[in-house]
Design a protein around this motif. Structure first.
Motif, PDB file in Angstrom:
ATOM      1  N   ALA A  83       0.838  -1.193   0.000  1.00 15.78           N
ATOM      2  CA  ALA A  83       0.000   0.000   0.000  1.00 15.78           C
ATOM      3  C   ALA A  83       0.873   1.244   0.000  1.00 15.78           C
ATOM      4  N   PRO A  84       0.425   2.320  -0.685  1.00 17.52           N
ATOM      5  CA  PRO A  84       1.203   3.569  -0.694  1.00 17.52           C
ATOM      6  C   PRO A  84       1.412   4.098   0.719  1.00 17.52           C
ATOM      7  N   GLN A  85       2.625   4.598   0.999  1.00 19.25           N
ATOM      8  CA  GLN A  85       2.933   5.113   2.335  1.00 19.25           C
ATOM      9  C   GLN A  85       2.132   6.367   2.647  1.00 19.25           C
ATOM     10  N   SER A  86       1.717   7.068   1.597  1.00 16.47           N
ATOM     11  CA  SER A  86       0.942   8.301   1.798  1.00 16.47           C
ATOM     12  C   SER A  86      -0.518   8.022   2.135  1.00 16.47           C
ATOM     13  N   GLN A  87      -0.938   6.758   2.026  1.00 15.32           N
ATOM     14  CA  GLN A  87      -2.327   6.404   2.309  1.00 15.32           C
ATOM     15  C   GLN A  87      -2.347   5.341   3.411  1.00 15.32           C
ATOM     16  N   PRO A  88      -2.254   5.764   4.651  1.00 21.94           N
ATOM     17  CA  PRO A  88      -2.157   4.795   5.760  1.00 21.94           C
ATOM     18  C   PRO A  88      -3.400   3.937   5.929  1.00 21.94           C
ATOM     19  N   ASP A  89      -4.555   4.387   5.368  1.00 24.37           N
ATOM     20  CA  ASP A  89      -5.774   3.591   5.509  1.00 24.37           C
ATOM     21  C   ASP A  89      -5.823   2.417   4.546  1.00 24.37           C
ATOM     22  N   GLN A  90      -4.960   2.435   3.554  1.00 30.67           N
ATOM     23  CA  GLN A  90      -4.905   1.340   2.590  1.00 30.67           C
ATOM     24  C   GLN A  90      -4.123   0.173   3.181  1.00 30.67           C
ATOM     25  N   LYS A  91      -4.452  -1.043   2.750  1.00 32.15           N
ATOM     26  CA  LYS A  91      -3.766  -2.242   3.206  1.00 32.15           C
ATOM     27  C   LYS A  91      -2.958  -2.867   2.078  1.00 32.15           C
ATOM     28  N   ASP A  92      -1.934  -3.603   2.487  1.00 36.61           N
ATOM     29  CA  ASP A  92      -1.115  -4.297   1.503  1.00 36.61           C
ATOM     30  C   ASP A  92      -1.938  -5.383   0.823  1.00 36.61           C
ATOM     31  N   THR A  93      -1.676  -5.582  -0.490  1.00 38.99           N
ATOM     32  CA  THR A  93      -2.361  -6.627  -1.261  1.00 38.99           C
ATOM     33  C   THR A  93      -1.462  -7.843  -1.348  1.00 38.99           C
ATOM     34  N   PRO A  94      -1.906  -9.029  -0.898  1.00 36.48           N
ATOM     35  CA  PRO A  94      -1.046 -10.205  -0.942  1.00 36.48           C
ATOM     36  C   PRO A  94      -1.022 -10.833  -2.343  1.00 36.48           C
ATOM     37  N   ASP A  95      -0.126 -11.819  -2.505  1.00 39.75           N
ATOM     38  CA  ASP A  95      -0.074 -12.583  -3.761  1.00 39.75           C
ATOM     39  C   ASP A  95      -1.384 -13.348  -3.959  1.00 39.75           C
ATOM     40  N   GLU A  96      -1.760 -13.473  -5.267  1.00 40.08           N
ATOM     41  CA  GLU A  96      -2.789 -14.450  -5.598  1.00 40.08           C
ATOM     42  C   GLU A  96      -2.111 -15.804  -5.715  1.00 40.08           C
ATOM     43  N   PRO A  97      -2.856 -16.887  -5.526  1.00 38.72           N
ATOM     44  CA  PRO A  97      -2.225 -18.222  -5.587  1.00 38.72           C
ATOM     45  C   PRO A  97      -1.478 -18.420  -6.914  1.00 38.72           C
ATOM     46  N   ASN A 143      -0.974 -22.340  -0.077  1.00 31.70           N
ATOM     47  CA  ASN A 143       0.413 -22.498   0.388  1.00 31.70           C
ATOM     48  C   ASN A 143       1.430 -21.828  -0.526  1.00 31.70           C
ATOM     49  N   THR A 144       0.993 -21.323  -1.654  1.00 36.57           N
ATOM     50  CA  THR A 144       1.913 -20.651  -2.591  1.00 36.57           C
ATOM     51  C   THR A 144       1.954 -19.143  -2.382  1.00 36.57           C
ATOM     52  N   ILE A 145       1.192 -18.650  -1.429  1.00 38.66           N
ATOM     53  CA  ILE A 145       1.148 -17.206  -1.180  1.00 38.66           C
ATOM     54  C   ILE A 145       2.303 -16.839  -0.246  1.00 38.66           C
ATOM     55  N   ARG A 146       3.117 -15.920  -0.664  1.00 39.39           N
ATOM     56  CA  ARG A 146       4.287 -15.515   0.139  1.00 39.39           C
ATOM     57  C   ARG A 146       3.880 -14.647   1.333  1.00 39.39           C
ATOM     58  N   ASP A 147       4.664 -14.790   2.404  1.00 37.18           N
ATOM     59  CA  ASP A 147       4.518 -13.900   3.559  1.00 37.18           C
ATOM     60  C   ASP A 147       5.600 -12.822   3.434  1.00 37.18           C
ATOM     61  N   LEU A 148       5.309 -11.825   2.600  1.00 39.05           N
ATOM     62  CA  LEU A 148       6.297 -10.780   2.342  1.00 39.05           C
ATOM     63  C   LEU A 148       6.472  -9.875   3.562  1.00 39.05           C
ATOM     64  N   LYS A 149       7.745  -9.553   3.855  1.00 35.54           N
ATOM     65  CA  LYS A 149       8.059  -8.680   5.000  1.00 35.54           C
ATOM     66  C   LYS A 149       8.696  -7.403   4.443  1.00 35.54           C
ATOM     67  N   TYR A 150       7.896  -6.347   4.424  1.00 39.22           N
ATOM     68  CA  TYR A 150       8.361  -5.078   3.866  1.00 39.22           C
ATOM     69  C   TYR A 150       9.180  -4.268   4.876  1.00 39.22           C
TER      70      TYR A 150
END
Length: 914
Positions: free
Chosen positions: A59-73, A168-175
């Motif tokens: 999610a853009p840093q300028s929009q704190p109300d937005q959430k990160d979008t995870p990988d699709e399978p 199980n193919t969705i990554r747990d990305l750590k930003y």
């Protein structure tokens, strides 16, 4: 470079060569052509008729109300499938559709033409993509094949068609990493597998660390590339060669499998090194002139900072890219001036030396990139009444100077000039330079860098430069590493202990202080010293380590040419060869460790004596080199014959000061000798004791050193094996050792009388004084220190030609006067005639050569003793003449009572008239 150069090409309806391809997702890639004078243009190709999962987005840093979008399978697996298939390979493509917004859809084939593997079909066959069936036309065989492949993948349950939905193919990305420093430390500088996801500029990349999926921004350790500056309007303006440096890194690392060594994390910035099987991008950037070395991060570079400096040096020499206008600091110097061997003549400061070149020229060399110990202005001015002496008052300045002096003074060193620092003015309007031009160099001896050794001892610090300042040491990284070691070990300037304090008394020109030091220096015989300064050929300033004092020292026995100096009437012109004499003395003894024999002192508080260095007497050396003449005062010295011999040889050569010398004709003179003459053979003695009967004891100056050595050795042995108290039974006439009550030291003695065990009368055989001590303070004298090894040094004498006053009060006054004038001083002694108990002698003051006995007669303190020997009458008459004049002129002392006899006056008048 060639080992890292991609060779992929892409072709559309016409051949379109590319230098790289980037996989944006499982169904979109970017192709780029070969570079032609810069980064080539890019084209994005989207695969037709298929769809893959969307990759995660932050999610853009300028929009704190937005959430990160995870990988699709299976989105990441599709991207990885394409990345491993296409990166670094040649491809060609066809464009089927181009939208109004400019997006291009087509087919991509592996290889140079369309006969190669169809990328979209491979994705569908692996179950990593779905077919867009809504747009398929039945008459298109390519689209029909995609549908067939999808059906086969479903039947085989490949990829996304497996049971479970692919969660199980969705990554747990750590930003974000909460504690980057701890994270980096936990890696222990071991290589971590990674994929380069983005290249911000040539030296900053975004990497995906595997297998834990950390997304980290890594700055390459030790280097910095040109960057893209963001302007106020939001646009970016590249610095020169910024785009080229970014393309250089992208074309070799972007979306490549690499290993990263995370090396440090200062100020939340992660520093690391990217390792590729085909090379190290950090070193390649430097070698090709796309980057410069950065001092602050080079220290953490684990692959060896010398490799980075070598790469930068290569680029500078070839003047490539950012170094196209580079001019080396020593470019205008000849090779012989850049690197040479010279002899160190003086250590000026903790960072500068004076060297003598092979041509005979003297040159001041400053050590590159280091700063000597210094003190802040407030501390310097804290005691305004005290004269500030940097060498002793600045902490560790003396230690730094001594370290360099002992290492390199008088030795040949290798000098490599690093740069010439131009003179700097004290202000913009002033033309007077605050610092003169400096030649800064690396000085080595035996392979040891003197500057590095100083820094590692904590006796100097390393100068920090601006990033674009190339005027620095050629071994700058070694200096930084040495400083880091010194800080870690708490050495020198970095120590938390109290700084050493040097309390050095400067008694140059201080007559009263010099008189206090004189007896110690005379008694010591040869003393160690360091020559601090050379005023002229025969006038020096010495530092006495044992006495911790500075003295002015004049060479005895010679007359050296005087240099120019300011006098009340104007400037005094220098005598011929005065400069040569001073240069000779400087080269031979300046800042060297020497031995001195102090004989006397002049009225100004300057000590006079002999100076030896490595067995060479400096006075003799000056005479032998025709830079000085023998002075008549040398006649009393044991070096007189050597001095005369050296002067005679120089005179015969007609060298230097003897160049215009002409031998004078000697007229023959017939001497009529009397039957017997008074013999005047004065020798130097040291008066140690004066008795109540006006007898006195002396030591010969020549044997003073032997006595000092014997005493020092004896006391060391006694300290190691102390005598058992009360074990010695004193007997009259025995030699023993006694513990003197005044200083608690042991001396050789002789037992004169045993009154009781608590009262033993002893005579100190080396000094002439007596004492009553208990037997518990006596011990057996060790055989090695008996009178057989060294005879008793105290010899008893009495004054010749004078009568000892019978009145006790008068005699006490005379003894007090003698104690004040000659006790614990060096005098000249001549034996006049033998006596009943001891020889009768005349004494002269060492400095003025005035007769001690005659001075007593002049002051009217004693009467003259009549002698009948003819050869003594001249000396006797002189004394009696002064005796009578004292009576007539001033009625001094014993004459104030009118004790002068008439027959004395008659005899004096007769002889005076005669």
């Amino acid at each position: 470079i060639d080992s890292l150069r991609p060779s992929s090409r892409a072709a559309a309806l016409f051949p379109f060569p590319t230098a790289r391809s980037i996989v944006l997702s499982g169904c979109a890639i970017i192709v780029r052509g070969q570079p032609r004078g810069g980064p080539p243009p890019e084209r994005q190709i989207n695969l037709s008729n298929i769809r893959t999962g969307a990759l995660a987005r932050r999610a853009p840093q300028s929009q704190p109300d937005q959430k990160d979008t995870p990988d699709e399978p299976y989105a990441f697996q599709a991207r990885e499938f394409l990345r491993k298939m296409l990166i670094g390979k040649e491809v060609c493509f066809t464009v089927e559709v181009k939208t109004a917004l400019g997006r291009e859809y087509g087919m991509v084939y592996l290889g140079r033409d369309t006969t190669g593997e169809n990328i979209a079909e491979s994705l569908v066959n692996e179950g990593l993509a779905t077919v867009r069936r809504e747009g398929i036309r039945g008459n298109n065989p390519d689209q029909a094949r995609l549908c067939d492949l999808e059906d086969q993948a479903k039947a085989s349950k490949k990829g996304m068609w497996t049971e479970g939905g692919g969660t199980n193919t969705i990554r747990d990305l750590k930003y974000i990493i909460e504690n980057p420093r701890n994270f980096v430390d936990s890696m222990h500088q071991k290589p971590v597998n990674a994929v380069i996801e983005h290249v911000r500029d040539g030296s900053v990349v975004r990497a995906l660390l595997l297998p834990d999926y950390y997304l980290v921004t890594v700055m390459l350790s030790g280097v910095k590339c040109p960057t893209f500056k963001r302007e106020a309007d939001g646009t970016e303006s590249p610095e020169p060669f910024a785009a080229e440096a970014k393309f250089f890194t992208e074309s070799r690392l972007l979306q490549r499998d690499v290993q990263i060594i995370l090396e440090s994390c200062p100020n939340q910035v992660i520093l690391g090194t990217v390792l590729h099987p085909n090379g190290n991008i950090t070193e390649l950037l430097l070698k090709e002139g796309f980057a410069r070395c950065v001092d602050w991060s080079m220290a953490v570079y684990t692959q060896g900072a010398e490799k980075l400096r070598a790469g930068e040096k290569s680029a500078k020499e070839r003047k490539v890219r950012i170094w196209k206008d580079y001019v080396a600091p020593t470019a205008n110097m000849d090779q012989k001036d850049r690197q040479f061997v010279a002899k160190v003549m003086q250590v000026v400061n903790a960072d500068a030396v004076v060297v003598k070149l092979n041509s005979g020229e003297y040159k001041t060399i400053h050590l590159s990139s280091i700063r000597p110990p210094r003190i802040e202005g407030e501390e310097k001015n804290k005691d305004k009444d005290k004269r500030f002496r940097p060498i002793y008052d600045i902490p560790y300045m003396f230690e730094a100077r001594e370290f360099m002096r002992k290492k390199i003074i008088g030795k040949k060193v290798n000098v490599t000039v690093d740069y010439i620092r131009a003179a700097t003015s004290s202000s913009e309007t002033s033309t007077i330079p605050a610092f003169a031009e400096r030649t800064c160099a690396t000085v080595t001896i035996g392979g040891i860098n003197i500057a590095e050794a100083l820094v590692s001892k904590g006796f100097a610090t390393v100068i920090r430069y601006r990033q674009d300042d190339d005027q620095r040491s050629s071994h700058y990284d070694e200096l930084l590493a040495a400083e880091a070691r010194a800080i870690k070990n708490g050495k020198g300037l970095h120590s938390k202990k109290e700084v050493p304090i040097h309390r050095v008394a400067d008694i140059s020109g201080e007559t009263q202080k010099a008189k206090q030091f004189l007896p110690f220096l005379q008694r010591a015989g040869r003393s160690e010293a360091v020559v601090e300064y050379v005023f002229s050929g025969s006038r020096l300033k010495l530092y006495m380590p044992k006495e911790t004092c500075l003295i002015t020292f004049l060479l005895a026995g010679i007359e050296c040419p005087r240099g120019s100096r300011n006098m009340p009437g104007g400037m005094q012109v220098a005598e011929p060869f005065s400069d040569e004499a001073m240069a000779f003395t400087k080269e031979l003894v300046l800042q060297r460790e020497v031995e001195v024999e102090v004989e006397s002192m002049d009225k100004a508080g300057n000590f006079i004596g002999w100076l030896h260095i490595e067995g060479v007497n400096l006075s003799v050396a000056l005479v032998e080199n025709a830079l000085s003449k023998v002075h008549f005062t040398a006649e009393r010295s044991s070096y007189y014959k050597t001095l005369v011999s050296g002067e005679e040889a120089s005179r015969l050569r007609k060298d230097k000061i003897w160049a215009n010398y002409e031998e004078k004709k000697v007229e023959e003179v017939v001497h009529v000798m009397e039957e017997k003459e008074r013999t005047a053979n004065y020798r130097a003695v040291y008066v140690t004791e004066i008795t109540d009967t006006m007898h006195f004891y002396t030591q010969d100056v020549e044997t003073g050193t032997q006595l000092e050595n014997l005493m020092e050795t004896m006391r060391a042995e006694i300290a190691a094996q102390p005598p058992v108290e009360g074990s010695y039974a004193a007997r009259r006439g025995d030699y023993c050792i006694a513990n003197f009550s005044a200083d608690g030291e042991w001396y050789r003695a002789r037992v004169e009388k045993v009154q009781s065990p608590a009262k033993v009368h002893v005579f100190y055989i080396d000094y002439g004084n007596r004492e009553i001590v208990p037997s518990t303070r006596l011990a057996v004298i060790p055989p090695a220190f008996s009178t057989r090894t060294l005879a008793a040094q105290a010899t008893e004498y009495t004054f010749a030609y004078i009568q000892v006053p019978q009145d006790e009060d008068v005699r006490a006054d005379v003894v007090d006067n003698l104690v004040r004038d000659i006790q614990n001083t060096q005098c000249l002694l001549n034996v006049e005639h033998s006596g009943v108990t001891c020889p009768h002698v005349t004494l002269q003051f060492a400095d003025s050569k005035d007769d001690v006995g005659l001075s007593l007669v002049k002051e009217g303190m004693v009467m003259v003793d009549a002698r009948k020997e003819k050869h003594l009458q001249k000396m006797l008459f002189t004394k009696r003449s002064w005796s009578f004049l004292s009576h007539v002129l001033s009625q001094l002392n014993i004459w104030r009572y009118g004790d002068f006899r008439d027959d004395d006056a008659d005899e004096f008048g007769y002889k005076l008239k005669k």
